[in-house]
Scaffold this active site. Structure first.
Site, PDB file in Angstrom:
ATOM      1  N   GLY A 125       0.534  -0.837  -0.285  1.00  0.00           N
ATOM      2  CA  GLY A 125       0.065  -0.148  -0.022  1.00  0.00           C
ATOM      3  C   GLY A 125       0.919   1.442  -0.045  1.00  0.00           C
ATOM      4  O   GLY A 125       2.000   0.902   0.385  1.00  0.00           O
ATOM      5  N   PRO A 126       0.366   2.077  -0.203  1.00  0.00           N
ATOM      6  CA  PRO A 126       0.482   3.718  -0.094  1.00  0.00           C
ATOM      7  C   PRO A 126       1.642   4.020   1.207  1.00  0.00           C
ATOM      8  O   PRO A 126       1.768   3.639   1.880  1.00  0.00           O
ATOM      9  CB  PRO A 126       0.005   4.333   0.059  1.00  0.00           C
ATOM     10  CG  PRO A 126      -1.550   4.090  -0.614  1.00  0.00           C
ATOM     11  CD  PRO A 126      -1.283   2.908  -0.036  1.00  0.00           C
ATOM     12  N   PRO A 127       2.855   4.503   1.076  1.00  0.00           N
ATOM     13  CA  PRO A 127       3.674   4.994   1.784  1.00  0.00           C
ATOM     14  C   PRO A 127       3.387   5.339   3.031  1.00  0.00           C
ATOM     15  O   PRO A 127       2.534   6.153   2.897  1.00  0.00           O
ATOM     16  CB  PRO A 127       4.606   6.252   1.717  1.00  0.00           C
ATOM     17  CG  PRO A 127       4.444   6.369   0.498  1.00  0.00           C
ATOM     18  CD  PRO A 127       2.879   6.052  -0.315  1.00  0.00           C
ATOM     19  N   GLY A 128       3.290   5.336   4.249  1.00  0.00           N
ATOM     20  CA  GLY A 128       2.770   6.337   5.426  1.00  0.00           C
ATOM     21  C   GLY A 128       1.953   5.043   6.201  1.00  0.00           C
ATOM     22  O   GLY A 128       1.182   6.021   6.978  1.00  0.00           O
ATOM     23  N   THR A 129       1.377   4.473   5.919  1.00  0.00           N
ATOM     24  CA  THR A 129      -0.115   3.915   5.744  1.00  0.00           C
ATOM     25  C   THR A 129       0.190   3.261   7.324  1.00  0.00           C
ATOM     26  O   THR A 129      -1.193   1.925   8.054  1.00  0.00           O
ATOM     27  CB  THR A 129      -1.035   3.517   4.956  1.00  0.00           C
ATOM     28  OG1 THR A 129      -0.100   2.166   4.328  1.00  0.00           O
ATOM     29  CG2 THR A 129      -1.263   4.110   4.118  1.00  0.00           C
ATOM     30  N   LYS A 131       3.090  -0.118   7.974  1.00  0.00           N
ATOM     31  CA  LYS A 131       3.275  -1.248   7.710  1.00  0.00           C
ATOM     32  C   LYS A 131       4.380  -0.680   8.860  1.00  0.00           C
ATOM     33  O   LYS A 131       4.079  -2.693   9.057  1.00  0.00           O
ATOM     34  CB  LYS A 131       3.082  -1.498   6.514  1.00  0.00           C
ATOM     35  CG  LYS A 131       2.039  -0.983   5.118  1.00  0.00           C
ATOM     36  CD  LYS A 131       3.338  -1.129   3.812  1.00  0.00           C
ATOM     37  CE  LYS A 131       3.791  -0.312   3.318  1.00  0.00           C
ATOM     38  NZ  LYS A 131       3.002   0.903   3.495  1.00  0.00           N
ATOM     39  N   HIS A 344      -6.690  33.575  -9.989  1.00  0.00           N
ATOM     40  CA  HIS A 344      -6.743  31.949 -10.464  1.00  0.00           C
ATOM     41  C   HIS A 344      -7.047  31.309  -9.051  1.00  0.00           C
ATOM     42  O   HIS A 344      -8.198  30.322  -9.054  1.00  0.00           O
ATOM     43  CB  HIS A 344      -4.750  31.561 -10.217  1.00  0.00           C
ATOM     44  CG  HIS A 344      -4.729  30.226 -10.506  1.00  0.00           C
ATOM     45  ND1 HIS A 344      -4.225  30.100 -11.420  1.00  0.00           N
ATOM     46  CD2 HIS A 344      -4.797  29.336  -9.358  1.00  0.00           C
ATOM     47  CE1 HIS A 344      -3.561  28.297 -11.776  1.00  0.00           C
ATOM     48  NE2 HIS A 344      -3.627  28.670 -10.704  1.00  0.00           N
ATOM     49  N   GLU A 345      -7.147  31.639  -7.525  1.00  0.00           N
ATOM     50  CA  GLU A 345      -7.631  30.395  -6.420  1.00  0.00           C
ATOM     51  C   GLU A 345      -9.059  30.941  -6.795  1.00  0.00           C
ATOM     52  O   GLU A 345      -9.406  29.529  -6.145  1.00  0.00           O
ATOM     53  CB  GLU A 345      -6.862  30.634  -5.274  1.00  0.00           C
ATOM     54  CG  GLU A 345      -5.381  30.851  -5.332  1.00  0.00           C
ATOM     55  CD  GLU A 345      -5.174  29.092  -5.569  1.00  0.00           C
ATOM     56  OE1 GLU A 345      -5.552  28.635  -5.324  1.00  0.00           O
ATOM     57  OE2 GLU A 345      -3.817  29.685  -6.165  1.00  0.00           O
ATOM     58  N   ASP A 419      -1.301  21.825 -11.525  1.00  0.00           N
ATOM     59  CA  ASP A 419      -2.819  21.692 -12.215  1.00  0.00           C
ATOM     60  C   ASP A 419      -2.938  21.087 -13.495  1.00  0.00           C
ATOM     61  O   ASP A 419      -3.254  19.747 -13.057  1.00  0.00           O
ATOM     62  CB  ASP A 419      -3.119  23.039 -12.311  1.00  0.00           C
ATOM     63  CG  ASP A 419      -3.854  23.719 -11.065  1.00  0.00           C
ATOM     64  OD1 ASP A 419      -3.232  23.110  -9.780  1.00  0.00           O
ATOM     65  OD2 ASP A 419      -3.680  24.934 -11.178  1.00  0.00           O
TER      66      ASP A 419
HETATM   67  P1  ATP Z   1       6.450   3.376   4.254  1.00  0.00           P
HETATM   68  O1  ATP Z   1       5.704   2.384   3.681  1.00  0.00           O
HETATM   69  O2  ATP Z   1       6.992   4.959   3.830  1.00  0.00           O
HETATM   70  O3  ATP Z   1       7.357   2.294   4.887  1.00  0.00           O
HETATM   71  P2  ATP Z   1       4.876   2.997   6.271  1.00  0.00           P
HETATM   72  O4  ATP Z   1       3.746   2.417   6.136  1.00  0.00           O
HETATM   73  O5  ATP Z   1       5.733   1.480   6.805  1.00  0.00           O
HETATM   74  O6  ATP Z   1       5.100   3.893   5.562  1.00  0.00           O
HETATM   75  P3  ATP Z   1       4.578   3.496   9.427  1.00  0.00           P
HETATM   76  O7  ATP Z   1       6.197   3.857   9.499  1.00  0.00           O
HETATM   77  O8  ATP Z   1       3.916   1.778   9.284  1.00  0.00           O
HETATM   78  O9  ATP Z   1       4.361   3.188   8.059  1.00  0.00           O
HETATM   79  O10 ATP Z   1       4.262   4.929   9.703  1.00  0.00           O
HETATM   80  C1  ATP Z   1       5.009   5.899   9.658  1.00  0.00           C
HETATM   81  C2  ATP Z   1       4.108   6.341  11.082  1.00  0.00           C
HETATM   82  O11 ATP Z   1       2.710   6.765  11.649  1.00  0.00           O
HETATM   83  C3  ATP Z   1       3.994   5.549  12.254  1.00  0.00           C
HETATM   84  O12 ATP Z   1       5.096   5.889  13.138  1.00  0.00           O
HETATM   85  C4  ATP Z   1       2.640   6.269  13.258  1.00  0.00           C
HETATM   86  O13 ATP Z   1       2.710   7.708  13.907  1.00  0.00           O
HETATM   87  C5  ATP Z   1       1.424   7.003  11.932  1.00  0.00           C
HETATM   88  N1  ATP Z   1       0.867   5.798  11.231  1.00  0.00           N
HETATM   89  C6  ATP Z   1       0.115   5.385  10.279  1.00  0.00           C
HETATM   90  N2  ATP Z   1      -0.227   4.831  10.649  1.00  0.00           N
HETATM   91  C7  ATP Z   1      -1.103   4.741  12.211  1.00  0.00           C
HETATM   92  C8  ATP Z   1      -1.756   4.407  12.333  1.00  0.00           C
HETATM   93  N3  ATP Z   1      -3.237   2.740  11.667  1.00  0.00           N
HETATM   94  N4  ATP Z   1      -2.493   4.267  13.975  1.00  0.00           N
HETATM   95  C9  ATP Z   1      -1.129   5.035  14.158  1.00  0.00           C
HETATM   96  N5  ATP Z   1      -0.445   5.103  13.799  1.00  0.00           N
HETATM   97  C10 ATP Z   1      -0.052   5.792  12.598  1.00  0.00           C
END
Ligand code: ATP
Length: 506
Positions: A125-129, A131, A344-345, A419
């Site tokens: 899945g996308p980054p920062g979700t 995992k 523009h905005e 845009d």
């Molecule tokens: P990447 O794909 O870039 O490695 P990732 O999916 O592994 O990213 P994480 O490193 O697990 O993402 O999440 C980054 C931070 O976002 C976590 O340390 C946490 O603080 C926050 N976070 C993300 N999802 C959650 C969630 N479901 N609940 C609580 N905190 C979350």
């Protein structure tokens, strides 16, 4: 450090040897000790050279071993504290994983039934979700050792180094069983192999496959991989017995956003005016990492203002800071440019309102990050399906800024760069992936130089041109309203969604 000392000793030895050799060959009266001294020096130089070369190669091997160790320690700390309570939302993923956790905890129960522990789980899945967070929660919930490694650590120029690191990783896990091995960015080593099957990367992947086949239920090890690009992975890695449990972890919906914000504000002193549900609505489409960052940024802002509590104001400022960028103070935007940005905005906001896109939360012409101005939208609902009309309306809203500039000033500026790129991306998806063009229900690969490229490009142009025509017509029909919004925006620099409604309904 050691490498540097050896290097300089080596340079000195080479220098002295060279000068002695020169002196030796030119000197007529050779002293008795000179040849033996010279031989000693040459031997020392050679020994130093061999040692230096060995050190150089060893250092290529050492960092990853250390990294794995360090990250293991980091993982140790996290695994003690991170549990499912720290991971907000993702209930279905947690439910699925609870079986794996039970397996690790009660391995005998499953063994009696002849059941085998699932060896590999793949989060994509996308980054920062979340995992990585979820993987460490598996270790935390099952009281097992968490061993973290990043796929890129195994990518080396020397053949065999990556494979030896993989071996070391699994040996560590076996020694510390029960263990959860987490390999982040697994696509760095797990992408589809080359036909010759000879490169360092292929050998690393082969070793990973061998190791995954090698450990058995007695080892009580689970390997979790994470990737943003599951489509790039080698099929051998995804087959049953390896990473056969795939779990998609996407951006959170409004309910999950609220829960994530609650997790990240639970140890923060919040003012009474902070409405977490409202913040969740205003952060449509963002990841958990963004939300964590917004909560942290709001706390920093409150400290900066010497406040005892974090109020709603800090949260809304933090949203803009994280999603758009840093506010430019004392920016030297010229009067004329400011006026163009205001139109523009206003163009974006007007088209979005008329075509009923997401409600406008805020319009601003105060530069932030790279943006000279911006429109913030909010959304009460998470949409998973979009009609063709809705996608076209999105394109029209994106083109609203340029259409307003052209209609009012008779010329266009560079302000529409972002845009245009977003509008073209949507149009490309409509043609190539969604069968939403005159080319019918067909899928096309978008690649430069490809046979179908001219056809696809023509369709993309057609969609963009039609949308631009529609947008310009709406702007012309509502030019008075555009003037009103733009002049008010120019005067105040920022308008809220409510103020916009008042201007439009007046
Ligand atoms: P990447 O794909 O870039 O490695 P990732 O999916 O592994 O990213 P994480 O490193 O697990 O993402 O999440 C980054 C931070 O976002 C976590 O340390 C946490 O603080 C926050 N976070 C993300 N999802 C959650 C969630 N479901 N609940 C609580 N905190 C979350």
């Amino acid at each position: 450090m050691r490498k540097k000392i050896i290097f300089w000793c080596l340079i000195c030895c080479v220098g002295i040897t060279a000068s002695m050799l020169t002196a030796f060959s030119y000197s007529k009266e050779r002293s008795a000790s000179s040849p033996s001294q010279l031989i000693m020096l040459i031997i020392t130089t050679l020994v130093l050279l061999i040692y230096y070369l060995k050190l150089d190669r060893n250092e290529e091997l050492v960092p990853a071993a250390i990294k794995v160790k360090e990250q293991k320690k980091k993982g140790d700390n996290t695994s003690k504290t991170v549990t499912f309570k720290d991971v907000a939302g993702l209930e279905e993923v947690k439910e699925e994983l609870s079986e794996v956790i039970d397996f690790i905890k009660n391995v005998e129960k499953y063994k009696k039934m002849g059941a085998k522990i699932p060896k590999g789980i793949l989060f994509h899945g996308p980054p920062g979700t979340g995992k990585t967070l979820m993987a460490s929660a598996i270790a935390g919930e099952s009281n097992s050792h968490f061993i973290y490694a990043s796929g890129s650590e195994f990518v080396e120029k020397y053949v065999g180094v990556g494979a030896s690191r993989i071996r070391e990783l699994f040996e560590r896990a076996k020694k510390n069983s029960p263990a959860v091995i987490f390999i982040d960015e697994i696509d760095a080593i797990g992408s589809v192999r080359n036909a010759d099957n000879n490169s360092e990367k292929d050998q690393t992947l082969n070793q990973l496959l061998v190791e995954m086949d090698g450990f058995n239920t007695n080892d009580n090890i689970v390997v979790v991989g994470a990737t943003n690009r599951i489509d790039m992975l080698d099929p051998a890695l995804l087959r049953p017995g390896r990473f056969d449990r795939h779990m998609f972890i996407g951006n959170p919906n409004v309910k999950a956003r609220e829960e994530i914000l609650r997790v990240h504000t639970r140890n923060k002193p919040l003012g009474k005016d902070v409405d977490i549900a409202d913040i969740a609505r205003k952060t449509h489409g963002v990841s958990g990492a963004h939300l964590a960052s917004i909560a942290n940024e709001a706390a920093i802002l409150a400290v900066r203002k010497n406040k005892n509590l974090i109020t709603a104001e800090e949260f809304y400022q933090a949203i803009e800071r994280v999603l758009i960028g840093l506010q430019m103070k004392n920016s030297s935007v010229m009067e004329r440019e400011k006026r163009v940005v205001a139109y523009h905005e206003a163009g974006h906001a007007l088209i979005g309102r008329i075509l009923k896109n997401n409600p406008v939360e805020k319009i601003s012409i105060v530069p932030r990050g790279q943006a000279m101005g911006y429109v913030l939208n909010s959304s009460d609902e998470d949409r998973y399906l979009h009609t063709k009309d809705e996608l076209q309306n999105k394109i029209c809203t994106l083109l609203g800024g340029r259409a307003a500039e052209e209609t009012v000033f008779g010329e266009i500026t560079t302000g529409a760069k972002d845009d245009l790129s977003k509008a073209n991306e949507i149009a490309q998806q409509m043609v190539c992936e969604l069968g939403m063009s005159d080319l019918g229900n067909r899928i096309y690969k978008y690649e430069r130089g490809g046979d179908t490229m001219p056809l696809v490009d023509r369709e993309i142009k057609k969609i963009i041109d039609q949308c631009y025509k529609k947008t310009k017509n709406i702007i012309k029909e509502n030019i008075d309203l555009l003037e009103k919004i733009a002049s008010e925006l120019f005067r105040k620099e920022t308008l809220t969604g409510k103020e916009l409604e008042m201007i439009c309904n007046f």
